[in-house]
Design a protein around this motif. Structure first.
Motif, PDB file in Angstrom:
ATOM      1  N   GLU A  33      36.659  33.719  32.214  1.00  8.82           N
ATOM      2  CA  GLU A  33      35.742  34.650  31.565  1.00  8.82           C
ATOM      3  C   GLU A  33      36.531  35.823  30.966  1.00  8.82           C
ATOM      4  OE1 GLU A  33      32.557  34.457  31.039  1.00  8.82           O
ATOM      5  OE2 GLU A  33      32.096  32.655  32.208  1.00  8.82           O
ATOM      6  N   GLU A  34      36.372  36.031  29.666  1.00 13.06           N
ATOM      7  CA  GLU A  34      37.046  37.147  29.009  1.00 13.06           C
ATOM      8  C   GLU A  34      36.337  38.447  29.354  1.00 13.06           C
ATOM      9  OE1 GLU A  34      38.392  38.643  24.530  1.00 13.06           O
ATOM     10  OE2 GLU A  34      37.417  36.696  24.827  1.00 13.06           O
ATOM     11  N   ILE A  35      37.112  39.476  29.711  1.00 12.56           N
ATOM     12  CA  ILE A  35      36.557  40.779  30.062  1.00 12.56           C
ATOM     13  C   ILE A  35      37.045  41.810  29.047  1.00 12.56           C
ATOM     14  CG2 ILE A  35      36.334  42.544  31.846  1.00 12.56           C
ATOM     15  CD1 ILE A  35      35.145  39.768  32.556  1.00 12.56           C
ATOM     16  N   ASP A  36      36.118  42.416  28.361  1.00 13.28           N
ATOM     17  CA  ASP A  36      36.420  43.458  27.389  1.00 13.28           C
ATOM     18  C   ASP A  36      36.617  44.759  28.152  1.00 13.28           C
ATOM     19  OD1 ASP A  36      36.384  45.471  25.453  1.00 13.28           O
ATOM     20  OD2 ASP A  36      34.936  44.444  24.181  1.00 13.28           O
ATOM     21  N   LEU A  37      37.869  45.159  28.367  1.00 11.59           N
ATOM     22  CA  LEU A  37      38.162  46.327  29.183  1.00 11.59           C
ATOM     23  C   LEU A  37      37.725  47.622  28.515  1.00 11.59           C
ATOM     24  CD1 LEU A  37      41.638  45.363  30.677  1.00 11.59           C
ATOM     25  CD2 LEU A  37      39.366  45.127  31.705  1.00 11.59           C
ATOM     26  N   GLU A  38      37.743  47.669  27.181  1.00  9.39           N
ATOM     27  CA  GLU A  38      37.282  48.870  26.493  1.00  9.39           C
ATOM     28  C   GLU A  38      35.773  49.039  26.670  1.00  9.39           C
ATOM     29  OE1 GLU A  38      38.509  48.862  22.437  1.00  9.39           O
ATOM     30  OE2 GLU A  38      40.654  49.035  22.920  1.00  9.39           O
ATOM     31  N   ALA A  39      35.035  47.957  26.575  1.00 12.71           N
ATOM     32  CA  ALA A  39      33.591  48.013  26.791  1.00 12.71           C
ATOM     33  C   ALA A  39      33.286  48.371  28.242  1.00 12.71           C
ATOM     34  CB  ALA A  39      32.941  46.684  26.424  1.00 12.71           C
ATOM     35  N   LEU A  67      44.392  44.997  40.247  1.00  9.88           N
ATOM     36  CA  LEU A  67      45.524  44.523  41.037  1.00  9.88           C
ATOM     37  C   LEU A  67      45.614  43.007  41.069  1.00  9.88           C
ATOM     38  CD1 LEU A  67      45.264  46.951  44.107  1.00  9.88           C
ATOM     39  CD2 LEU A  67      46.430  47.301  41.912  1.00  9.88           C
ATOM     40  N   SER A  68      44.499  42.340  40.864  1.00  9.56           N
ATOM     41  CA  SER A  68      44.489  40.874  40.876  1.00  9.56           C
ATOM     42  C   SER A  68      43.225  40.384  40.191  1.00  9.56           C
ATOM     43  CB  SER A  68      44.535  40.337  42.316  1.00  9.56           C
ATOM     44  OG  SER A  68      43.350  40.702  43.019  1.00  9.56           O
ATOM     45  N   GLY A  69      43.207  39.090  39.870  1.00 14.16           N
ATOM     46  CA  GLY A  69      42.009  38.455  39.350  1.00 14.16           C
ATOM     47  C   GLY A  69      41.891  38.416  37.847  1.00 14.16           C
ATOM     48  N   LEU A  70      42.696  39.196  37.130  1.00 13.40           N
ATOM     49  CA  LEU A  70      42.681  39.192  35.671  1.00 13.40           C
ATOM     50  C   LEU A  70      44.068  38.843  35.151  1.00 13.40           C
ATOM     51  CD1 LEU A  70      40.634  42.256  34.331  1.00 13.40           C
ATOM     52  CD2 LEU A  70      39.976  39.860  34.321  1.00 13.40           C
ATOM     53  N   GLU A  71      44.133  37.899  34.250  1.00 13.05           N
ATOM     54  CA  GLU A  71      45.374  37.529  33.578  1.00 13.05           C
ATOM     55  C   GLU A  71      45.107  37.457  32.091  1.00 13.05           C
ATOM     56  OE1 GLU A  71      48.493  37.164  34.584  1.00 13.05           O
ATOM     57  OE2 GLU A  71      47.925  37.786  36.623  1.00 13.05           O
ATOM     58  N   GLY A  73      43.494  39.409  30.266  1.00  9.28           N
ATOM     59  CA  GLY A  73      42.125  39.763  29.946  1.00  9.28           C
ATOM     60  C   GLY A  73      41.078  38.755  30.345  1.00  9.28           C
ATOM     61  N   ARG A  74      41.458  37.745  31.120  1.00  8.48           N
ATOM     62  CA  ARG A  74      40.495  36.736  31.555  1.00  8.48           C
ATOM     63  C   ARG A  74      40.552  36.569  33.071  1.00  8.48           C
ATOM     64  NH1 ARG A  74      38.358  33.292  27.671  1.00  8.48           N
ATOM     65  NH2 ARG A  74      39.197  33.596  25.562  1.00  8.48           N
ATOM     66  N   THR A  75      39.391  36.252  33.653  1.00  2.00           N
ATOM     67  CA  THR A  75      39.368  35.960  35.082  1.00  2.00           C
ATOM     68  C   THR A  75      40.160  34.686  35.332  1.00  2.00           C
ATOM     69  OG1 THR A  75      37.278  34.761  34.819  1.00  2.00           O
ATOM     70  CG2 THR A  75      37.137  37.083  35.430  1.00  2.00           C
ATOM     71  N   CYS A  76      40.892  34.679  36.455  1.00  2.91           N
ATOM     72  CA  CYS A  76      41.800  33.549  36.686  1.00  2.91           C
ATOM     73  C   CYS A  76      41.430  32.738  37.918  1.00  2.91           C
ATOM     74  CB  CYS A  76      43.237  34.056  36.811  1.00  2.91           C
ATOM     75  SG  CYS A  76      43.512  35.167  38.208  1.00  2.91           S
ATOM     76  N   GLY A  77      40.286  33.053  38.548  1.00  6.16           N
ATOM     77  CA  GLY A  77      39.867  32.298  39.722  1.00  6.16           C
ATOM     78  C   GLY A  77      40.225  32.969  41.028  1.00  6.16           C
ATOM     79  N   ALA A  78      41.251  33.820  41.023  1.00  2.40           N
ATOM     80  CA  ALA A  78      41.619  34.568  42.228  1.00  2.40           C
ATOM     81  C   ALA A  78      40.638  35.723  42.431  1.00  2.40           C
ATOM     82  CB  ALA A  78      43.048  35.102  42.094  1.00  2.40           C
ATOM     83  N   PRO A  79      40.488  36.211  43.659  1.00  2.80           N
ATOM     84  CA  PRO A  79      39.632  37.380  43.864  1.00  2.80           C
ATOM     85  C   PRO A  79      40.083  38.538  42.975  1.00  2.80           C
ATOM     86  CG  PRO A  79      40.203  36.400  45.976  1.00  2.80           C
ATOM     87  CD  PRO A  79      41.036  35.689  44.939  1.00  2.80           C
ATOM     88  N   LEU A  80      39.130  39.142  42.312  1.00  2.00           N
ATOM     89  CA  LEU A  80      39.436  40.283  41.446  1.00  2.00           C
ATOM     90  C   LEU A  80      39.395  41.550  42.281  1.00  2.00           C
ATOM     91  CD1 LEU A  80      38.214  41.016  37.886  1.00  2.00           C
ATOM     92  CD2 LEU A  80      37.886  42.745  39.659  1.00  2.00           C
ATOM     93  N   CYS A  81      40.466  42.322  42.235  1.00  2.00           N
ATOM     94  CA  CYS A  81      40.539  43.588  42.969  1.00  2.00           C
ATOM     95  C   CYS A  81      40.845  44.707  41.987  1.00  2.00           C
ATOM     96  CB  CYS A  81      41.606  43.544  44.059  1.00  2.00           C
ATOM     97  SG  CYS A  81      41.772  45.093  44.986  1.00  2.00           S
ATOM     98  N   ALA A  82      40.033  45.748  42.003  1.00  2.00           N
ATOM     99  CA  ALA A  82      40.238  46.907  41.133  1.00  2.00           C
ATOM    100  C   ALA A  82      40.148  48.172  41.964  1.00  2.00           C
ATOM    101  CB  ALA A  82      39.197  46.939  40.015  1.00  2.00           C
ATOM    102  N   VAL A  83      41.031  49.121  41.680  1.00  4.42           N
ATOM    103  CA  VAL A  83      40.987  50.420  42.356  1.00  4.42           C
ATOM    104  C   VAL A  83      40.831  51.520  41.316  1.00  4.42           C
ATOM    105  CG1 VAL A  83      42.350  49.671  44.330  1.00  4.42           C
ATOM    106  CG2 VAL A  83      43.505  50.661  42.352  1.00  4.42           C
ATOM    107  N   ILE A  84      40.171  52.596  41.720  1.00  2.00           N
ATOM    108  CA  ILE A  84      40.040  53.799  40.900  1.00  2.00           C
ATOM    109  C   ILE A  84      40.610  54.945  41.717  1.00  2.00           C
ATOM    110  CG2 ILE A  84      38.429  55.397  39.810  1.00  2.00           C
ATOM    111  CD1 ILE A  84      36.527  53.064  39.355  1.00  2.00           C
ATOM    112  N   ARG A  85      41.695  55.521  41.242  1.00  2.00           N
ATOM    113  CA  ARG A  85      42.355  56.591  41.977  1.00  2.00           C
ATOM    114  C   ARG A  85      41.509  57.864  41.964  1.00  2.00           C
ATOM    115  NH1 ARG A  85      46.436  53.705  44.524  1.00  2.00           N
ATOM    116  NH2 ARG A  85      47.273  52.206  43.022  1.00  2.00           N
TER     117      ARG A  85
END
Length: 364
Positions: A33-39, A67-71, A73-85
């Motif tokens: 799944e493509e993820i539009d990071l700007e949107a 940190l993981s899950g996006l390659e 700009g697309r989901t890669c099947g691995a758990p997606l992990c995102a942090v906001i400092r």
């Protein structure tokens, strides 16, 4: 675990308001799944603090780090992990609250459950700060749903006693949702929105706060999604929506007002349009027996006034076990309802995506 929801799409939120970061893990996203990071960033900016006099002055960029899950700009099947400092904490503003719990806040219940071990700076894990990673998850879910013809949007229905004069159409569109999202204040009727803002500023000037109601809709859902009784669409959504800090009530369709109607007034007559079974009205909110009807899903979430107010309130001293008084200082929202509009969208989208993946209604 209490900080996660979902069946096939497991979403777990972590962090504290004044810790190093807040974040989210999404396990079970479809791959490719493509993820539009700007949107996605534009979506996050809708709830970001420090953008004007109606919200807290805390300044945060709310830029997620994946940190993981996006390659590429697309989901890669691995758990997606995102942090906001977290970057703009003022923990000293919360020193007095270690001993004096705020009325209307989770300070006391956290103390009752964990004693003095809970990190309640800025509300800790109970803080509205945790809605930032929720919006990361929901913003991604909204993009995936949109590619399947399902759009989710919300507006601020009321603030205090001030109500948006207009109503969602029977079939709200993605264009309408985009129009509301682009406004500086998320309402249909801009004049009503101005009166809402005046009510928020009046509460702020009185060292007080005010609550509101958010109305959310999802269009394009297939009929037949959900299960009867405890696995229904309403059950799943309500369970997740009550995890949003400050949400104290959830209703679907006509909701509580249906109790004052007769059956002849509340029932939605069926018809056939373009070979599809539709309803002429939508007081059911798109759900019957816990299962979608094919009409737009409509729900409302009631958001309580912010507990942290500058007025002197009665509380107790936990160390002395005696009555005390408290006036909260620091930076706090006089109303969180307008910033919570994208949060309700996010949670709604995440739950619907999970149910669609689970039901596999020909969408995936």
């Amino acid at each position: 675990m209490s900080s996660e929801f979902g069946n096939l799409l497991r979403i777990s939120v972590f962090g504290q308001s004044h810790g190093k970061a807040v974040g989210v893990v999404m396990d079970g996203l479809p791959a490719g799944e493509e993820i539009d990071l700007e949107a996605l960033q534009r979506f996050l900016d809708r709830r970001r603090p420090g953008t004007g006099p109606l919200s807290t002055a805390r300044k945060e960029t709310d830029i997620p780090e994946f940190l993981s899950g996006l390659e590429e700009g697309r989901t890669c099947g691995a758990p997606l992990c995102a942090v906001i400092r977290n970057a703009d904490q003022r923990s000293k503003d919360y020193g007095e609250l270690r001993d004096k719990p705020r009325p209307g806040h989770a300070d006391f219940t956290a103390w009752a459950k964990w004693g003095g071990s809970a990190d309640m700076r800025g509300g800790g894990h109970f803080s509205g700060r945790l809605t930032a990673p929720l919006c990361v998850a929901g913003g991604i879910a909204m993009q995936i749903l949109a590619r399947r013809g399902i759009c989710v949007g919300a507006r601020l229905l009321s603030v205090g006693n001030v109500r948006d004069e207009s109503s969602f159409p029977l079939y709200p569109t993605a264009e309408l949702f985009a129009e509301i999202a682009a406004k500086p204040f998320p309402v249909l009727d801009s004049a009503a929105g101005e009166r809402m803002q005046e009510a928020i500023l009046a509460a702020k000037n009185d060292l007080d706060s005010v609550g509101g109601i958010i109305e959310c809709a999802a269009a394009g859902l297939p009929a037949g999604l959900g299960e009867p009784m405890f696995g229904g669409v309403e059950n799943r959504l309500a369970a997740a929506l009550f995890g949003v800090p400050a949400v104290k009530g959830v209703e679907f369709g006509a909701g509580f007002s249906a109790a004052s109607l007769r059956g002849s007034e509340n029932n939605d007559p069926f018809t056939v349009e373009d070979g599809q079974i539709r309803a002429l009205t939508n007081r059911a909110g798109g759900v019957l027996g816990g299962i979608t009807t094919g009409m737009p899903l409509v729900l409302r979430a009631a958001v309580k006034p912010t507990p942290s107010i500058g007025r002197t309130q009665k509380t107790v001293s936990l160390s002395r076990m005696e009555a005390a008084e408290l006036a909260v200082h620091g930076r706090h929202d006089p109303c969180v309802a307008h910033r919570a509009v994208p949060v309700i969208e996010a949670v709604t989208a995440a739950v619907l995506l999970d149910m669609l993946l689970e039901g596999n209604h020909g969408t995936f």
